[in-house]
Motif scaffolding. Sequence first.
Motif, PDB file in Angstrom:
ATOM      1  N   ILE B   3      -1.397  -2.129  -8.372  1.00 44.14           N
ATOM      2  CA  ILE B   3      -1.290  -1.637  -6.942  1.00 44.14           C
ATOM      3  C   ILE B   3      -0.656  -1.877  -6.275  1.00 44.14           C
ATOM      4  O   ILE B   3       0.361  -2.501  -6.118  1.00 44.14           O
ATOM      5  CB  ILE B   3      -3.106  -1.981  -6.538  1.00 44.14           C
ATOM      6  N   VAL B   4      -0.957  -1.057  -4.550  1.00 47.62           N
ATOM      7  CA  VAL B   4      -0.350  -0.055  -3.816  1.00 47.62           C
ATOM      8  C   VAL B   4      -1.364  -0.086  -2.518  1.00 47.62           C
ATOM      9  O   VAL B   4      -2.102   0.772  -3.043  1.00 47.62           O
ATOM     10  CB  VAL B   4       1.030   0.252  -3.420  1.00 47.62           C
ATOM     11  N   LYS B   5      -0.627  -0.423  -1.015  1.00 50.31           N
ATOM     12  CA  LYS B   5      -1.458  -0.131   0.126  1.00 50.31           C
ATOM     13  C   LYS B   5      -0.786   0.658   0.903  1.00 50.31           C
ATOM     14  O   LYS B   5       0.532   0.280   1.046  1.00 50.31           O
ATOM     15  CB  LYS B   5      -1.631  -1.708   0.394  1.00 50.31           C
ATOM     16  N   LEU B   6      -1.256   1.338   1.616  1.00 51.48           N
ATOM     17  CA  LEU B   6      -0.704   2.443   2.424  1.00 51.48           C
ATOM     18  C   LEU B   6      -1.812   2.945   3.211  1.00 51.48           C
ATOM     19  O   LEU B   6      -2.867   3.335   3.079  1.00 51.48           O
ATOM     20  CB  LEU B   6       0.156   3.305   1.388  1.00 51.48           C
ATOM     21  N   THR B   7      -1.293   3.877   4.235  1.00 49.25           N
ATOM     22  CA  THR B   7      -1.760   4.543   4.910  1.00 49.25           C
ATOM     23  C   THR B   7      -1.588   5.460   5.393  1.00 49.25           C
ATOM     24  O   THR B   7      -0.055   6.170   4.839  1.00 49.25           O
ATOM     25  CB  THR B   7      -1.641   4.063   6.130  1.00 49.25           C
ATOM     26  N   VAL B  14      -5.777   1.356  -1.253  1.00 45.51           N
ATOM     27  CA  VAL B  14      -5.259   1.479  -1.902  1.00 45.51           C
ATOM     28  C   VAL B  14      -5.133   2.524  -3.497  1.00 45.51           C
ATOM     29  O   VAL B  14      -6.096   3.099  -4.259  1.00 45.51           O
ATOM     30  CB  VAL B  14      -6.530   0.243  -2.875  1.00 45.51           C
ATOM     31  N   VAL B  15      -4.270   2.426  -4.058  1.00 38.13           N
ATOM     32  CA  VAL B  15      -3.996   3.125  -4.870  1.00 38.13           C
ATOM     33  C   VAL B  15      -2.863   2.419  -6.290  1.00 38.13           C
ATOM     34  O   VAL B  15      -2.593   2.149  -6.255  1.00 38.13           O
ATOM     35  CB  VAL B  15      -3.187   4.131  -4.828  1.00 38.13           C
ATOM     36  N   GLU B  16      -3.317   3.529  -7.201  1.00 38.08           N
ATOM     37  CA  GLU B  16      -2.777   2.704  -8.508  1.00 38.08           C
ATOM     38  C   GLU B  16      -0.284   3.192  -8.584  1.00 38.08           C
ATOM     39  O   GLU B  16      -0.157   4.021  -7.551  1.00 38.08           O
ATOM     40  CB  GLU B  16      -3.206   3.095  -9.794  1.00 38.08           C
ATOM     41  N   LYS B  17      -0.250   2.296  -8.482  1.00 40.76           N
ATOM     42  CA  LYS B  17       1.729   2.312  -8.446  1.00 40.76           C
ATOM     43  C   LYS B  17       1.694   3.325  -9.201  1.00 40.76           C
ATOM     44  O   LYS B  17       1.411   3.598 -10.228  1.00 40.76           O
ATOM     45  CB  LYS B  17       1.885   0.569  -9.107  1.00 40.76           C
ATOM     46  N   GLY B  18       2.584   4.057  -8.528  1.00 43.40           N
ATOM     47  CA  GLY B  18       3.479   5.055  -9.148  1.00 43.40           C
ATOM     48  C   GLY B  18       2.282   5.972  -9.164  1.00 43.40           C
ATOM     49  O   GLY B  18       3.090   7.689  -9.663  1.00 43.40           O
ATOM     50  N   THR B  19       1.410   6.294  -8.408  1.00 42.21           N
ATOM     51  CA  THR B  19       1.129   6.827  -7.915  1.00 42.21           C
ATOM     52  C   THR B  19       1.384   8.199  -6.650  1.00 42.21           C
ATOM     53  O   THR B  19       1.776   7.875  -6.285  1.00 42.21           O
ATOM     54  CB  THR B  19      -0.533   7.119  -7.656  1.00 42.21           C
ATOM     55  N   CYS B  69       4.520  15.703  -3.436  1.00 41.37           N
ATOM     56  CA  CYS B  69       4.430  16.496  -4.652  1.00 41.37           C
ATOM     57  C   CYS B  69       5.275  15.399  -5.406  1.00 41.37           C
ATOM     58  O   CYS B  69       5.369  15.188  -6.941  1.00 41.37           O
ATOM     59  CB  CYS B  69       4.384  17.591  -5.467  1.00 41.37           C
ATOM     60  N   LYS B  70       7.009  14.922  -5.073  1.00 40.77           N
ATOM     61  CA  LYS B  70       7.496  14.040  -5.853  1.00 40.77           C
ATOM     62  C   LYS B  70       7.568  12.421  -4.994  1.00 40.77           C
ATOM     63  O   LYS B  70       8.273  11.813  -5.461  1.00 40.77           O
ATOM     64  CB  LYS B  70       8.417  14.914  -5.523  1.00 40.77           C
ATOM     65  N   THR B  71       6.860  12.348  -4.016  1.00 41.65           N
ATOM     66  CA  THR B  71       6.751  10.489  -3.157  1.00 41.65           C
ATOM     67  C   THR B  71       6.471  10.187  -3.966  1.00 41.65           C
ATOM     68  O   THR B  71       4.783   9.998  -3.498  1.00 41.65           O
ATOM     69  CB  THR B  71       6.845  10.836  -1.845  1.00 41.65           C
ATOM     70  N   VAL B  72       7.077   8.534  -4.909  1.00 40.73           N
ATOM     71  CA  VAL B  72       6.126   7.969  -5.506  1.00 40.73           C
ATOM     72  C   VAL B  72       5.042   6.938  -3.563  1.00 40.73           C
ATOM     73  O   VAL B  72       6.076   6.765  -3.121  1.00 40.73           O
ATOM     74  CB  VAL B  72       6.213   7.123  -6.388  1.00 40.73           C
ATOM     75  N   CYS B  73       3.800   6.080  -4.237  1.00 43.65           N
ATOM     76  CA  CYS B  73       3.208   5.934  -2.691  1.00 43.65           C
ATOM     77  C   CYS B  73       4.240   4.535  -2.476  1.00 43.65           C
ATOM     78  O   CYS B  73       4.102   3.461  -3.903  1.00 43.65           O
ATOM     79  CB  CYS B  73       1.578   5.472  -2.937  1.00 43.65           C
TER      80      CYS B  73
END
Lengths: 204, 470
Positions: B3-7, B14-19, B69-73
Amino acid sequence: MQTGGPSGGCLTEKHLDTPIDYEHLLASGSMMGSGGMIVMDEDDCMVSMAKFYLEFTVEESCGKCAPCRIGNKRLHEMLDKITLGKADEGELTRLRNLANVIKDTSLCGLGQTSPNPVLSTMDNFPEEYGIHVHDGKCPAGQCKALMHYIIDSHLCVGCTLCSRVCPVDAISGDKKTPHIIDSSICIKCGACMDKCKFGAISVQ
Amino acid sequence: MDIVKLTIDDKTLVVEKGTTLLEAAKTIGINIPSLCYMKLEDLNFENKPGGCRVCVVEVEGRRNLAPACKTVCEEGMKVQTHTVRVVNARRTVMELILSDHPAECLTCAKSGECDLQTVAQKLGIREIHYQGEQSHYKGDKSPAIIRDMDKCIMCRRCETVCNEVQTVGVLSAINRGFEAVVAPAFEMDLDHSTCTYCGQCVAVCPTGALTERDYTWKVIEALVDPTKTVVVQTAPAVRAALGESFGMEPGTLVTGKMVTALRKLGFDYVFDTDFAADLTIMEEGAEILDRLSKHLSGDKEVKLPILTSCCPGWVSFLEHNFADMKDVPSTAKSPQQMFGAIAKSYLAKKLGVKREDMVVVSVMPCLAKKYECTREEFSVNGDPDVNMSISTRELAQLIRNANIDFKQLTDEEFDNPMGESTGASVIFGTTGGVIEAAVRTAYELYTKKELKKVDFEELRGMDGIRQATG
Ligand code: SF4
Ligand code: SF4
Ligand code: SF4
Ligand code: SF4
Ligand code: SF4
Ligand code: SF4
Ligand code: FES
């Protein structure tokens, strides 16, 4: 002074002491790019120069993303309008906004740098753009649409030489009386000015 | 799960990696506008060329704006989705797209369900500050699909679907820069390409650049002509899809109302294509049997296995790509053509109507049928067995044009004799349904016994090769 090819930018005399390397050129608003360098003087029109470079990027755009595909085309059309004296007061604000958005949103390096010639000439030569738009004149005398050949009636002796070389018969006047140029016919070839021995013809 | 955490807009998530940023924002109720991006949920297929740049957002520390649409979190990312810089960029890009688009909404077939229109409204575009030359391309009118590339926004959805989903490979981007457009090679017409008229490109096109060829006016002309006997056949899928156009639950069966509406429109006879589907099945069943018995008696020339032939899209795919295998599919006509041939021979004779005074219209769920009825082999002396095929959408249009209040209609029955059908053709609509029905028929023909209950499910499914044993 223009460096870096079509994606580069223009520098002025205040940048004369800038060291020519990657970081310094980038910091001053241009780039190393192809390593090319073009030196220009007051007879070169900065708007026309930017337009020339945009012609190149419009050709080179691959067309995949909208800002570069359509935006550069519009930038070129706007610059063209300015060199033809057809731009209105809001044109320069729109031009700058469009250039910034293309830089900010394009997919690859081409679109991200293609507005550089526009932005750097606007930054370094704002008065040149202003004179084109507000006064309908080209200070460098390069934008043909903004030039007018005029005969000074005080200096003209009526030798008729000019009217004989004019390819489109734009000049009229009787022998020994001052001649006049009909600017709606004149194609701005400059032949009359070269011929006049009395310095009566000038470009405004 | 990594998972990755972002704002995003100061909200931490928190979202799954690759989202992607687009998907991540959606989970917290932020709908970033998008245009070229497309996700086909059923097929788990994505189109994300990153071309329109309408979805851009600001990512802290990044020099330029990022397409959501193309940038991964990424861990620790700080994203803003509606700063002045972002909103201005989106609007400017949208104005650019509109500046190279004809303002023809009033007469456009796509109006009301056009993504370009919707996003322009969403962004509140009221003026286009960047006007200039518009790009023009040659028009292309095939029997099934109309391409008006002046309305193309280069989202490339059609290209993705044609190449990667349908694997037909007709469409690709050609030319460069301002002249760039999606087209068949050498900007040929679809008619001259290997297009199967599957219609999937039309289904995904967000604008009116790709639309179905509309035959509603031709239908009206036939209906008002007193010298013509107009016969209509409706495919099984139509009765389940038509209700949706009139605000009913998707999938609602409206067979009776549809028949009533067709009569009200002025069709002289309203038939069910199911009847002809039965004929196709019988033909195919007989053909399997024939080929099998030849094979069993030692004939090495006979082609096995047998492939069904009732989808005109599939038939042209085979013709274009596997020309050496043309003798593998069954020789049976599709139900649409089976019906047309019988209507213009048997039925016309029975009604005492001359062949050329009968007009056969089909209502079909797929665009390839429009093309199929123009094929030369399905006509007699230039008179096609099926005169024209219209889609469910076109039928809904006809019903609306005639001021028919569809929901209030009473139920009526299909006409006989061709309104009859067995149970076999009800499974026609499912993938593999045809071959199941054909096998069932073959069994019954061969054994002269009715087949009770055999599990043919493997023939119907989507996973790999289908088999049935008994
Ligand atoms: S910015 Fe790059 S990707 Fe976009 S159109 Fe220009 S050249 Fe193509
Ligand atoms: S050439 Fe010069 S002096 Fe002679 S008529 Fe023309 S303007 Fe006058
Ligand atoms: S500039 Fe050329 S066209 Fe104009 S008046 Fe002089 S000679 Fe004639
Ligand atoms: S494609 Fe959409 S935006 Fe374009 S004319 Fe048709 S409805 Fe209007
Ligand atoms: S109809 Fe099908 S085959 Fe033809 S171009 Fe569209 S997606 Fe490709
Ligand atoms: S034709 Fe339609 S789907 Fe294809 S690129 Fe153009 S707008 Fe997109
Ligand atoms: S939707 Fe993201 S670039 Fe088009």
